[in-house]
Scaffold this active site. Structure first.
Site, PDB file in Angstrom:
ATOM      1  N   GLU A  29       0.802  -1.231   0.000  1.00 33.03           N
ATOM      2  CA  GLU A  29       0.000   0.000   0.000  1.00 33.03           C
ATOM      3  C   GLU A  29       0.831   1.276   0.000  1.00 33.03           C
ATOM      4  O   GLU A  29       0.262   2.372  -0.038  1.00 33.03           O
ATOM      5  CB  GLU A  29      -0.892   0.012   1.238  1.00 33.03           C
ATOM      6  N   LYS A  85       5.744  -1.608   1.974  1.00 28.95           N
ATOM      7  CA  LYS A  85       5.092  -1.855   3.261  1.00 28.95           C
ATOM      8  C   LYS A  85       5.089  -3.346   3.574  1.00 28.95           C
ATOM      9  O   LYS A  85       5.275  -3.771   4.691  1.00 28.95           O
ATOM     10  CB  LYS A  85       3.650  -1.349   3.190  1.00 28.95           C
ATOM     11  N   GLN A  86       4.840  -4.143   2.530  1.00 22.77           N
ATOM     12  CA  GLN A  86       4.640  -5.580   2.770  1.00 22.77           C
ATOM     13  C   GLN A  86       4.966  -6.374   1.503  1.00 22.77           C
ATOM     14  O   GLN A  86       5.206  -5.790   0.449  1.00 22.77           O
ATOM     15  CB  GLN A  86       3.198  -5.830   3.182  1.00 22.77           C
TER      16      GLN A  86
HETATM   17  C1  BGC Z   1      -2.556  -4.053   4.992  1.00 26.99           C
HETATM   18  C2  BGC Z   1      -3.556  -4.735   4.114  1.00 26.99           C
HETATM   19  C3  BGC Z   1      -4.590  -5.426   4.987  1.00 26.99           C
HETATM   20  C4  BGC Z   1      -5.216  -4.417   5.942  1.00 26.99           C
HETATM   21  C5  BGC Z   1      -6.196  -5.064   6.887  1.00 26.99           C
HETATM   22  C6  BGC Z   1      -3.265  -3.104   5.940  1.00 26.99           C
HETATM   23  O1  BGC Z   1      -2.353  -2.530   6.814  1.00 26.99           O
HETATM   24  O2  BGC Z   1      -1.641  -3.307   4.229  1.00 26.99           O
HETATM   25  O3  BGC Z   1      -2.910  -5.683   3.307  1.00 26.99           O
HETATM   26  O4  BGC Z   1      -5.575  -5.992   4.209  1.00 26.99           O
HETATM   27  O5  BGC Z   1      -4.205  -3.836   6.708  1.00 26.99           O
HETATM   28  O6  BGC Z   1      -5.572  -6.026   7.669  1.00 26.99           O
END
Ligand code: BGC
Length: 807
Positions: free
Chosen positions: A493, A614-615
């Site tokens: 994100e 971020k991930q």
């Molecule tokens: C993450 C998403 C996730 C959401 C709800 C966000 O911080 O980036 O991948 O779906 O949190 O858990």
């Protein structure tokens, strides 16, 4: 009860909100945080009660703009109980001397125990032992039992028991500027001497919730008759019970409450039902026995036993426990999805994201009925997704990134950066990959359960509608002679647009493109798998013709995957042109850079400018698919897949990821399991403690991270055990990390219950019971037919110390 208790042995007010989230009791229908009975919402206490699917919309003006959010409503607080010696103060642990304090979450029984001794300013010492349940068996019932002992005093004492509907949504500081009043008070009255009723309604969604509570007093098991006074005010009702208590004697106080809402099935209306329930049900222990039996049934199916005798077992069980508090057999048939933060707090407003991708694998192999029900949540919102696709100029169905009550897009338009105090436009709704996750979940539910009826019926309809959407979303690039996807955001994100660009979204997010290629191929396969009549029906209803199917097949062969160089997949087109991020500098400058987006925004910068994630994004592919599966997808697309592609990509992205989402640790732990056991284990350890220790510094009190919790279970059950569900059999090829000596668990594979015990030396498989008398299980390249009741042991070969060292 080794590994089944989470125990806190000191009163630490500052930790209380974290403990509350972790001590939440729920039953898949609703949940209540482990807050103190004697306190209201304050700095150290937040008594939240949340109903599965209990949303309300409200508008607020933010920076001159009207925004509407759908919130996860904090429903009336049924916990309220308190006491004071006549003319003394009502108990507040902050205002008395706390002599002893113990709080225990007994996970096996699903009981929250609070035990403390306090001394007031007059030297009066009192002991209270409280037990609390949210019944798993009787989903509308809850109970609290107090053992009350005035240790060194006697005298007239007042006890209070109340239902408080004056609560607001106040769990998340960042949301405090937004409208937080979601309830209207409708009715509060005395039912009879010791029973009270409260009825509220959510302001916009008009969900009515009735609560009724009965409070009774006992001494030596004989009922007492206190003098009772009932007080009502708008939205709340309470009773004061006056009693003469004697030094050193033990008194029992029980509060049994019932909760019904206008969304319930098999009711006439909530008020009548709550009154009926508290009249019908007996004492606390009777409720407790039924509840404990139900909990036993869950543990029998869900437990994962580690023979290591340390904290890992306890944390693993904490994760199992909270999955079961959020979704259970009580969830089946409710029109609800699984909220990313459980029913445990207000973060992300109880919305449903793609996190199911991390949660369903645990449910599929134990409680497939629950997954089915949660998938129905999507099916029920198919029309809304169709509308969203049409509005955006596409065919088929486009499910929203954040989903709530009716399936419209619930992502925030602007969000607050608590670090800078700025409201920032939020483009994360462009994560259209949630549609791939839904399709992937349908397929994997089918693989695990063999539920052909679901696949042919609802599953295929959702799947094909999503395929239609993607087919209308792809664009053909003549120069490349490939299909592309533009204007999307991938799982990471931190990247929502190109530097200095006004356009939302990115081009060719590799994860999305590969998932779409997989999905197109699978859609064609599903059409061949379902009954012929159903296929014809669906083709007609969804207006899918031969050309469309051929087009899907073409996309599955000609989708574009961006590469940076050789084997490095580019997260999206142009990622390679972004600046490298000065990780060291920032690690020195800030204590915590997990939420790099907030840090950079507060400096007037943006992660959009950097190779800083971020991930896991590209790397998600290696979690969702096995090496062979990725190879097949790539080769079908005409891209080379070399053996070391996975490792090269892990290396490239691991140094560029901040793990700003707890989900990221899980994915890294999984994909590193084969390539870097040490780092994989470190990620697993972090994952296990991420909520327990609130490693993100303040997010767990706002709700647990269910995806990460379930992810940790999935690591044990599928990654370390090498469990793979293939068309022909269930394959088990364990590769336990050195730090785990033995794992045992029960899994349900296509209606067959199998008990597996894994050590480094041996694999023991017992086919306990099942729908058919035989089941195929594969181990180390060989397929075995198991008869019902059969137990077999396989030698896994002991690793030499040399080999172990290399690892
Ligand atoms: C993450 C998403 C996730 C959401 C709800 C966000 O911080 O980036 O991948 O779906 O949190 O858990």
């Amino acid at each position: 009860m080794e590994g089944f208790n989470i125990e806190y042995s000191e009163w630490k007010p500052k930790e209380q909100k974290l403990r509350e989230a972790l001590c939440t009791l729920g039953n898949g229908y609703f949940a209540t945080r482990g807050a103190a009975e004697e306190n209201k919402n304050n700095e150290f206490n937040y008594p939240g009660t949340y109903l599965a699917g209990g949303y309300n919309r409200a508008k607020t003006e933010v920076s001159g703009k009207m925004v509407e959010n759908e919130d996860f409503v904090n429903f009336p607080n049924w916990l309220c109980m308190n006491f004071r010696p006549e003319e003394g103060e009502w108990l507040n642990l902050e205002k008395v001397k706390v002599l002893d304090y113990r709080q225990v979450l007994e996970m096996k029984k699903g009981v929250l125990v609070r035990e403390f001794r306090v001394e007031d300013d007059q030297g009066r010492r009192t002991k209270i032992r409280s037990r609390r349940i949210v019944s798993m068996r009787d989903k509308h019932l809850v109970g609290i039992e107090w053992f009350f002992t005035p240790e060194n005093w006697s005298g007239r004492t007042e006890f209070r028991s109340a239902l408080d509907g004056t609560v607001i949504n106040d769990n998340v500081e960042r949301y405090r500027d937004l409208e937080s009043q979601h309830l209207n008070a409708l009715e509060s009255r005395k039912i009879n001497d010791n029973s009270i009723l409260l009825l509220v309604e959510t302001k916009q969604s008009k969900i009515r919730m009735a609560q009724a509570a009965r409070t009774t007093f006992y001494f030596n098991d004989e009922p007492l008759e206190p003098v009772i006074e009932t007080n009502e005010k708008e939205g709340a009702i309470g009773q004061v019970f006056r009693l003469e208590v004697k030094e050193g004697e033990n008194y029992t106080i029980e509060k049994i409450a019932a909760i019904y809402t206008s969304k319930d099935r098999a009711i006439t209306e909530p008020v009548l039902e709550v009154i009926k329930d508290i009249e019908r049900h007996g004492r606390f222990v009777e409720l407790l026995v039924r509840h404990e039996e139900a909990m036993q049934r869950y543990w029998h199916r869900a437990d994962i036993v580690l023979k290591d005798g340390d904290k890992k077992q306890q944390l693993l069980r904490l994760h199992i426990f909270h999955v079961m508090q959020t979704v259970s057999f009580n969830t089946i048939g409710l029109d609800v999805g699984v909220p990313s933060r459980g029913l445990h707090g207000e973060a992300y407003r109880g919305h449903i994201f793609w996190d199911e991708l991390y949660i369903f694998p645990f449910l599929n192999l134990r409680f497939p009925e629950i997954t089915r029900s949660l998938l129905m949540y999507r099916y029920e919102r198919l029309d809304e997704a169709r509308y969203a696709a049409k509005e955006a100029g596409y065919r088929g169905a486009m499910f929203p990134w954040q989903s709530g009550s009716n399936g419209r897009e619930e992502s925030q338009v602007v969000h607050l950066n608590p670090k800078s105090g700025n409201w920032i436009p939020d483009d994360t709704h462009l994560q259209r990959h949630v549609n791939c996750a839904i399709a992937f979940n349908i397929w994997n539910y089918f693989l695990a359960s063999d539920d052909q009826q679901f696949l042919s019926g609802m599953g295929a309809e959702i799947f094909l509608s999503i395929a239609l959407f993607w087919a209308s979303k792809v664009e053909f690039n003549k120069e490349r002679d490939r299909y592309e996807i533009h204007g999307v955001v991938g799982p990471d994100e931190y990247h929502t647009s190109y530097p200095d660009s006004d356009e939302q979204g990115l081009k060719n997010n590799a994860y999305t493109n590969v998932m779409v290629a997989w999905l197109m191929n699978k859609a064609v396969e599903i059409l061949e798998l379902i009954e012929k009549t159903r296929k014809e029906e669906l083709l007609k209803a969804l207006e899918i013709d031969k050309d469309e199917i051929n087009f899907w097949d073409k996309i599955s062969r000609e989708m574009y995957i961006p590469f940076i160089e050789d084997d490095i997949i580019s997260q999206f087109e142009g990622y390679e042109e972004l600046k490298e991020f000065p990780w060291e500098e920032y690690r020195e400058k800030y204590d915590d850079i997990q939420r790099l987006d907030r840090v950079l925004e507060s400096e007037g910068d943006s992660p959009n400018n950097y190779k800083a994630n971020k991930q896991a994004d590209v790397l998600m592919l290696f979690y969702l698919f096995s090496k062979d599966e990725v190879k097949t997808i790539f080769e079908r697309l005409g891209y080379d897949f070399s053996e070391d592609l996975i490792e090269k990509n892990i290396d490239y992205y691991r140094s560029r990821t901040s793990h700003g989402s707890t989900l990221s640790r899980f994915v890294f732990s999984w994909i590193l399991a084969k390539y870097d056991k040490k780092e994989s284990w470190q990620n697993f350890e972090t994952l296990l403690t991420s909520d327990f220790e609130d490693i993100q510094g303040g997010t767990t009190p706002e709700g647990i991270h269910l995806g990460a919790m379930a992810g940790s279970l999935n690591l044990i059950q599928r990654c370390y055990s090498g469990l793979e569900i293939c068309d022909d059999a269930l394959w088990i090829n364990p590769d336990l990390p050195e730090n785990i000596k033995e794992v045992s668990m029960r899994i349900k594979y296509r209606k067959h219950w199998i008990f597996v015990t894994i050590t480094h030396e041996k694999l023991k498989i017992a086919f306990e019971e099942g729908w058919s008398k035989k089941v195929n299980i594969g181990v180390a390249g060989e397929l075995y037919e198991f008869e019902k009741g059969e137990v077999r042991e396989f030698s896994l070969g002991v690793k030499s110390s040399e080999e172990a060292e290399k690892e």
